[in-house]
Design a protein around this motif. Structure first.
Motif, short mmCIF file in Angstrom:
data_model
loop_
_atom_site.label_atom_id
_atom_site.label_comp_id
_atom_site.label_asym_id
_atom_site.label_seq_id
_atom_site.Cartn_x
_atom_site.Cartn_y
_atom_site.Cartn_z
N ASN A 72 0.80 -1.23 0.00
CA ASN A 72 0.00 0.00 0.00
C ASN A 72 0.83 1.28 0.00
N HIS A 112 -0.66 4.44 -1.28
CA HIS A 112 -2.09 4.19 -1.45
C HIS A 112 -2.98 4.88 -0.41
N THR A 113 -2.47 5.15 0.80
CA THR A 113 -3.30 5.86 1.78
C THR A 113 -3.56 7.27 1.25
N HIS A 133 -5.62 6.69 -2.39
CA HIS A 133 -7.07 6.42 -2.29
C HIS A 133 -7.82 7.67 -1.85
N MET A 136 -8.11 10.25 4.70
CA MET A 136 -7.07 9.27 5.07
C MET A 136 -7.43 8.57 6.38
N ASP A 153 -9.64 5.60 5.73
CA ASP A 153 -9.09 4.51 4.91
C ASP A 153 -9.36 3.16 5.57
N LYS A 165 -7.55 0.74 5.94
CA LYS A 165 -6.43 0.23 6.75
C LYS A 165 -6.26 1.02 8.04
N ALA A 166 -6.95 2.17 8.17
CA ALA A 166 -6.84 2.93 9.42
C ALA A 166 -7.60 2.19 10.51
N ILE A 209 -4.29 6.93 11.62
CA ILE A 209 -3.88 6.56 10.26
C ILE A 209 -2.75 5.53 10.34
N MET A 241 0.11 4.04 7.70
CA MET A 241 0.59 4.21 6.33
C MET A 241 1.98 3.61 6.15
#
Ligand SMILES: NC(=O)c1ccc[n+]([C@@H]2O[C@H](COP(=O)([O-])OP(=O)(O)OC[C@H]3O[C@@H](n4cnc5c(N)ncnc54)[C@H](O)[C@@H]3O)[C@@H](O)[C@H]2O)c1
Ligand SMILES: [Zn+2]
Length: 362
Positions: free
Chosen positions: A242, A245-246, A249, A316, A319, A321-322, A327, A329
């Protein structure tokens, strides 16, 4: 032809890479050993490659489904069209689906294969650079929800991937460059030698020299396959993929899908991640310049002057993944060495977004 094995126990599969694979009867017979085959493709790819592929494959019961083009077709409605066709034609559990196209066709067809009769086999025949170096490998399949991208899907590995590098000749230049963002990302996260190779051979790549193309697709697939075989379901190492990507996206969502191609948003995101890494004392100014220079030579943007920092940061934080602590990243310790960082100082990120959005010298 290069062959890379994705090592996943009984779900292992080969990725074959090289020019002319779509017309290779021997390879197709061996790779898609089924009597019932449904080829899913779209209106752009079908006139270019469907006939040649159908002629070479020649399965006993062979059908094709040609969908409209575009990300807007990656929907439950398109999934239903594929499932309808499978049911209507009486497809059994030992049938194969074939995804002939870019990442949209690959993700959609993969999800249909994951769900039909609780899972049938499928082959990926990726025809965009992004699909050859990224989306066709690793078994993530999905369709979009009207309000959220890739929100409905499954992990379902293909039975084989056949990346015919000749198909890249018809790809629009902008789409080719977008795929290069993911190639450069692979070098940055895990392989500085590959990053150096890209710096030295970017001209051959851009003129689509056959051996240069085979090399970038092969090395990218090797790096991705290695990460996927260590972490199939994204519990750890897979998160490194990723990088950029953060930011990317969030940028796609902020600007509206369609403004930047995914790879272009990732390229801007890689520059922001590199600058954030530098600001946090991880990589050097010179490294950031090398990264920017390679992205720009690959025909990619590295900044967007329309970014509103607070709006981007807010996205962000949302996201996938957060998590509740903030966050998460991917940053760079070094060229070829990425790490996942939890809760980086948001003031630093905001400053980098601000300076990178205004500084027209980058
Ligand atoms: N599953 C994963 O791990 C993964 C990873 C990254 C991206 N994705 C998904 O991939 C999708 C993006 O993939 P993409 O960039 O390939 O987009 P795409 O599938 O929309 O293809 C881009 C364009 O190129 C056209 N095209 C395809 N092959 C061509 C060829 N050989 N010649 C000329 N035109 C051709 C397509 O019809 C389309 O218009 C997104 O939906 C994204 O979510 C999935
Ligand atoms: Zn990506």
């Amino acid at each position: 032809m290069d062959t890379i094995q994705v090592a996943l126990g009984e779900r292992s599969y080969p990725i074959h890479i090289g020019p002319g694979l779509i017309g290779d009867q021997e390879l197709l017979r061996h790779s898609i050993p089924a009597t019932q085959v449904l080829i899913v493709t779209n209106e752009v790819v079908a006139p270019l490659y469907l006939n040649a592929f159908e002629d070479a494959l020649s399965a006993k019961q062979q059908h094709s489904l040609v969908l409209p083009d575009g990300e807007s077709e990656k929907t439950l409605a398109s999934l239903a069209k594929i499932l309808d066709k499978l049911v209507e034609q009486g497809f059994h559990r030992d049938a194969y689906l074939v995804a002939l196209g870019g990442g949209v066709i690959g993700d959609l067809t993969g999800f249909a294969a994951a769900s039909y009769q609780r899972g049938i086999k499928f082959a990926q025949i990726p025809t965009t650079l992004l699909a050859q170096v990224d989306s066709s490998v690793g078994g993530k399949t999905a369709v979009n929800h009207p309000k959220a991208k890739n929100m409905i899907g499954a992990f379902h590995q293909p039975s084989c991937v056949l990346a015919d590098t000749n198909t890249l000749k018809t790809l629009p230049t902008r789409e080719f460059s977008a795929g290069l963002a993911e190639v450069i990302k692979h070098g940055l996260i895990l392989d500085s030698t590959f990053f150096n190779w890209l710096e030295n051979n970017i001209k051959e790549v851009l003129t689509q020299d056959s051996s240069a193309l085979t090399h970038i697709v092969s090395r990218s697939c090797e790096i991705k396959a290695d990460i996927v075989s260590k972490d199939e379901f994204e519990q750890g190492a897979r998160a490194l993929l990723n990088l950029g990507h953060t930011f990317g996206h969030a940028l796609e969502s902020l600007m509206g899908y369609g403004e930047w191609l995914h790879g272009e948003a990732v390229s801007i995101g890689i520059n922001l991640a590199a600058e954030t890494s530098r600001e946090l004392g991880m990589i050097k100014t010179d490294d950031c310049e090398r990264i920017r220079s390679l992205l720009k030579q690959a025909g990619l943007p590295v900044r967007d002057s329309k970014i509103e920092p607070d709006a981007l940061l807010k996205l962000m934080r949302m996201d996938k993944k957060a998590n509740t602590s903030g966050i998460r990243m991917v940053l760079l310790e070094d060229l070829g060495n990425a790490v996942v960082v939890s809760s980086p100082d948001e003031r630093v990120i905001k400053k980098i977004i601000q300076t990178q959005s205004i500084d027209s010298s980058v």
